[in-house]
Scaffold this motif. Structure first.
Motif, PDB file in Angstrom:
ATOM      1  N   ASN A   1       7.193   5.943  11.846  1.00  0.00           N
ATOM      2  CA  ASN A   1       6.153   6.837  12.443  1.00  0.00           C
ATOM      3  C   ASN A   1       4.706   6.600  13.003  1.00  0.00           C
ATOM      4  OD1 ASN A   1       7.328   9.424  12.526  1.00  0.00           O
ATOM      5  ND2 ASN A   1       7.377   9.556  10.260  1.00  0.00           N
ATOM      6  N   SER A  26       8.200   2.014  17.677  1.00  0.00           N
ATOM      7  CA  SER A  26       8.828   1.639  18.603  1.00  0.00           C
ATOM      8  C   SER A  26       8.227   2.293  19.937  1.00  0.00           C
ATOM      9  CB  SER A  26      10.114   2.776  18.329  1.00  0.00           C
ATOM     10  OG  SER A  26      10.736   2.394  17.004  1.00  0.00           O
ATOM     11  N   THR A  27       7.782   3.128  20.201  1.00  0.00           N
ATOM     12  CA  THR A  27       7.029   3.542  21.469  1.00  0.00           C
ATOM     13  C   THR A  27       6.015   2.283  21.827  1.00  0.00           C
ATOM     14  OG1 THR A  27       6.798   5.969  20.438  1.00  0.00           O
ATOM     15  CG2 THR A  27       5.414   5.326  22.495  1.00  0.00           C
TER      16      THR A  27
HETATM   17  P1  GDP Z   1       8.021   4.179  14.694  1.00  0.00           P
HETATM   18  O1  GDP Z   1       8.837   4.976  13.620  1.00  0.00           O
HETATM   19  O2  GDP Z   1       6.834   3.625  14.076  1.00  0.00           O
HETATM   20  O3  GDP Z   1       8.861   3.324  15.568  1.00  0.00           O
HETATM   21  O4  GDP Z   1       7.488   5.453  15.493  1.00  0.00           O
HETATM   22  P2  GDP Z   1       7.686   6.241  17.028  1.00  0.00           P
HETATM   23  O5  GDP Z   1       7.811   5.309  18.050  1.00  0.00           O
HETATM   24  O6  GDP Z   1       9.387   6.692  16.796  1.00  0.00           O
HETATM   25  O7  GDP Z   1       6.815   7.515  17.021  1.00  0.00           O
HETATM   26  C1  GDP Z   1       6.759   8.421  16.052  1.00  0.00           C
HETATM   27  C2  GDP Z   1       6.035   9.551  16.587  1.00  0.00           C
HETATM   28  O8  GDP Z   1       4.602   9.173  17.040  1.00  0.00           O
HETATM   29  C3  GDP Z   1       6.627  10.257  17.758  1.00  0.00           C
HETATM   30  O9  GDP Z   1       6.635  11.553  17.892  1.00  0.00           O
HETATM   31  C4  GDP Z   1       5.581   9.518  19.113  1.00  0.00           C
HETATM   32  O10 GDP Z   1       5.546  10.448  20.054  1.00  0.00           O
HETATM   33  C5  GDP Z   1       4.314   9.440  18.490  1.00  0.00           C
HETATM   34  N1  GDP Z   1       3.526   8.561  19.022  1.00  0.00           N
HETATM   35  C6  GDP Z   1       3.794   7.252  19.206  1.00  0.00           C
HETATM   36  N2  GDP Z   1       2.686   6.567  19.652  1.00  0.00           N
HETATM   37  C7  GDP Z   1       1.706   7.533  19.814  1.00  0.00           C
HETATM   38  C8  GDP Z   1       0.433   7.388  20.386  1.00  0.00           C
HETATM   39  O11 GDP Z   1      -0.058   6.548  20.881  1.00  0.00           O
HETATM   40  N3  GDP Z   1      -0.111   8.710  20.543  1.00  0.00           N
HETATM   41  C9  GDP Z   1       0.308   9.991  19.947  1.00  0.00           C
HETATM   42  N4  GDP Z   1      -0.199  10.967  20.243  1.00  0.00           N
HETATM   43  N5  GDP Z   1       1.485   9.831  19.507  1.00  0.00           N
HETATM   44  C10 GDP Z   1       2.316   8.874  19.435  1.00  0.00           C
END
Ligand code: GDP
Length: 369
Positions: free
Chosen positions: A174, A178-179
């Motif tokens: 979260n 991944s983003t």
């Molecule tokens: P992971 O579990 O660490 O891989 O996280 P994800 O990439 O799946 O992102 C988790 C949540 O955080 C998603 O709802 C994304 O849209 C949100 N998110 C990721 N990066 C950002 C960012 O830079 N800004 C904001 N506001 N939300 C983000």
């Protein structure tokens, strides 16, 4: 039959029940895969076909395993945290596993914080929090994976610090890891089949490797699941209501003692004792904040949960756990943090109580702003 199936991409045991765990494949895809005699987990499938990373979460034991392997590697560790939820981003015990490997601390989701907040101050604040967690990052950088702001800057820092090393990107689920990886892939593609997956030796954990411009690789590691997150108490729609999506607009309140603020129905703030003071709330802009008298607060909550005080919605309110109180006396200007929700900045020398469902952390920290 009876033999567990393994993903031919990463080797994880195929399962159809937990989309956030390794080896997940939807049943329909599994049936098709068996027919074709090549079963990929969803993560490897998307990676092969769309060059896209799907987040995957690990249990504590798996994660410990992973950290042990990082300890033995000669690596630059890129540690991604969510600046809006620092406490929820802490990897327990990370400091014991980094060894001599340098850490580059990345504060993601910068887009959520008010522009008025000086970035140098925020980086200092992050560094201090890292120090408290036993980490000494060689550098601290802020970015937004979502808006692609400063991702190029991160790549430059990685090049500056990695020397003759591989790069391991770590973070809890979260935080946006991944983003971020997807942005990095996007900036580097054109090339097909850029990414390879392989296993951490001796485990079924998959790692994803992006080749760097020498013999080294950037490794995306699976994230550890933080069970204490608000995410576990709310349905998807409600979670969206409480999770900040855009830049948070601070809300100011002048409160007398014996006043209460409800944060929808998910949390509560009581100003118990102290002179009339200013408080600043940092939450999702659409989360309804209701002010009332402390003496009426319990009654009000019982009557209005799922009505005026949402989320949770009326249909879900019976499954929503009762709020638990955490009382604090402040000695300096502080943030009362509701993990995963946001925080309220409170002045020194007062007595306050933060309420949240059992399991959701409520804590006091040095004020960010
Ligand atoms: P992971 O579990 O660490 O891989 O996280 P994800 O990439 O799946 O992102 C988790 C949540 O955080 C998603 O709802 C994304 O849209 C949100 N998110 C990721 N990066 C950002 C960012 O830079 N800004 C904001 N506001 N939300 C983000």
């Amino acid at each position: 039959d009876g033999e567990p199936l393994h993903c031919i991409g990463c080797g994880a045991t195929i399962q159809t029940t937990d989309p956030t765990a390794p080896g997940y494949t939807p049943q329909s895809a599994l049936d098709k895969g068996i027919e074709k005699q090549e079963v990929y987990c969803q993560r490897c499938f998307r990676l092969r076909h769309y060059n896209e990373i799907v987040p995957v979460g690990l249990t504590d034991d798996d994660f410990l395993n992973l950290l042990t392997q990082i300890q033995d590697a000669n690596a630059l560790i890129v540690y991604v945290v969510d600046i809006f939820d620092f406490n929820g981003s802490v990897i327990p015990g990370l400091h014991r596993f980094v060894g001599d490997n340098p850490i580059l601390l990345v504060g993601n989701k910068e887009d959520l914080l008010p522009r008025s907040l000086r970035r140098s101050k925020l980086r200092d604040w992050l560094r201090q929090r890292a120090n408290e967690a036993g980490l000494r990052p060689i550098d601290v950088t802020l970015l937004s994976a979502k808006t692609n702001q400063s991702v190029d800057g991160l790549l430059q820092l990685i090049d500056k610090y990695r020397g003759d090393r591989d790069v391991y990107v770590v973070g809890v689920t979260n935080v946006g890891k991944s983003t971020l990886i997807n942005q990095i892939i996007r900036q580097n593609t054109g090339v097909k089949d850029l990414i390879t997956t392989s296993k951490f030796p001796g485990t079924t954990l998959d790692k994803i490797e992006l080749p760097l411009d020498d013999d080294h690789v950037l490794v995306d590691t699976p994230g550890i699941i933080q069970n204490q997150q608000m995410a576990h108490f709310l349905t998807g729609k409600d979670l969206k209501i409480v999770t900040p999506q855009k830049q948070v607009k601070p809300k100011n309140y002048q409160l007398n003692d014996q006043q209460t603020l409800f944060l929808g129905g998910v949390a509560r703030f009581d100003f118990n004792k102290g002179p009339k003071s200013g408080f600043t709330a940092y939450f999702e802009n659409n989360l309804y904040i209701h002010r009332t008298k402390l003496e009426n607060a319990d009654d009000f909550y019982a009557r209005q949960l799922g009505q005026l005080l949402t989320p949770p919605q009326a249909v879900d309110k019976d499954d929503f756990p009762p709020l638990v109180a955490h009382e604090f006396k402040t000695t300096a200007k502080s943030d009362l943090v509701f993990e995963g929700l946001g925080w309220i900045t409170v002045p020194a020398g007062i007595n306050v109580t933060g309420w949240a469902p059992a399991g959701v952390g409520v804590l006091i920290r040095h004020a960010m702003i």
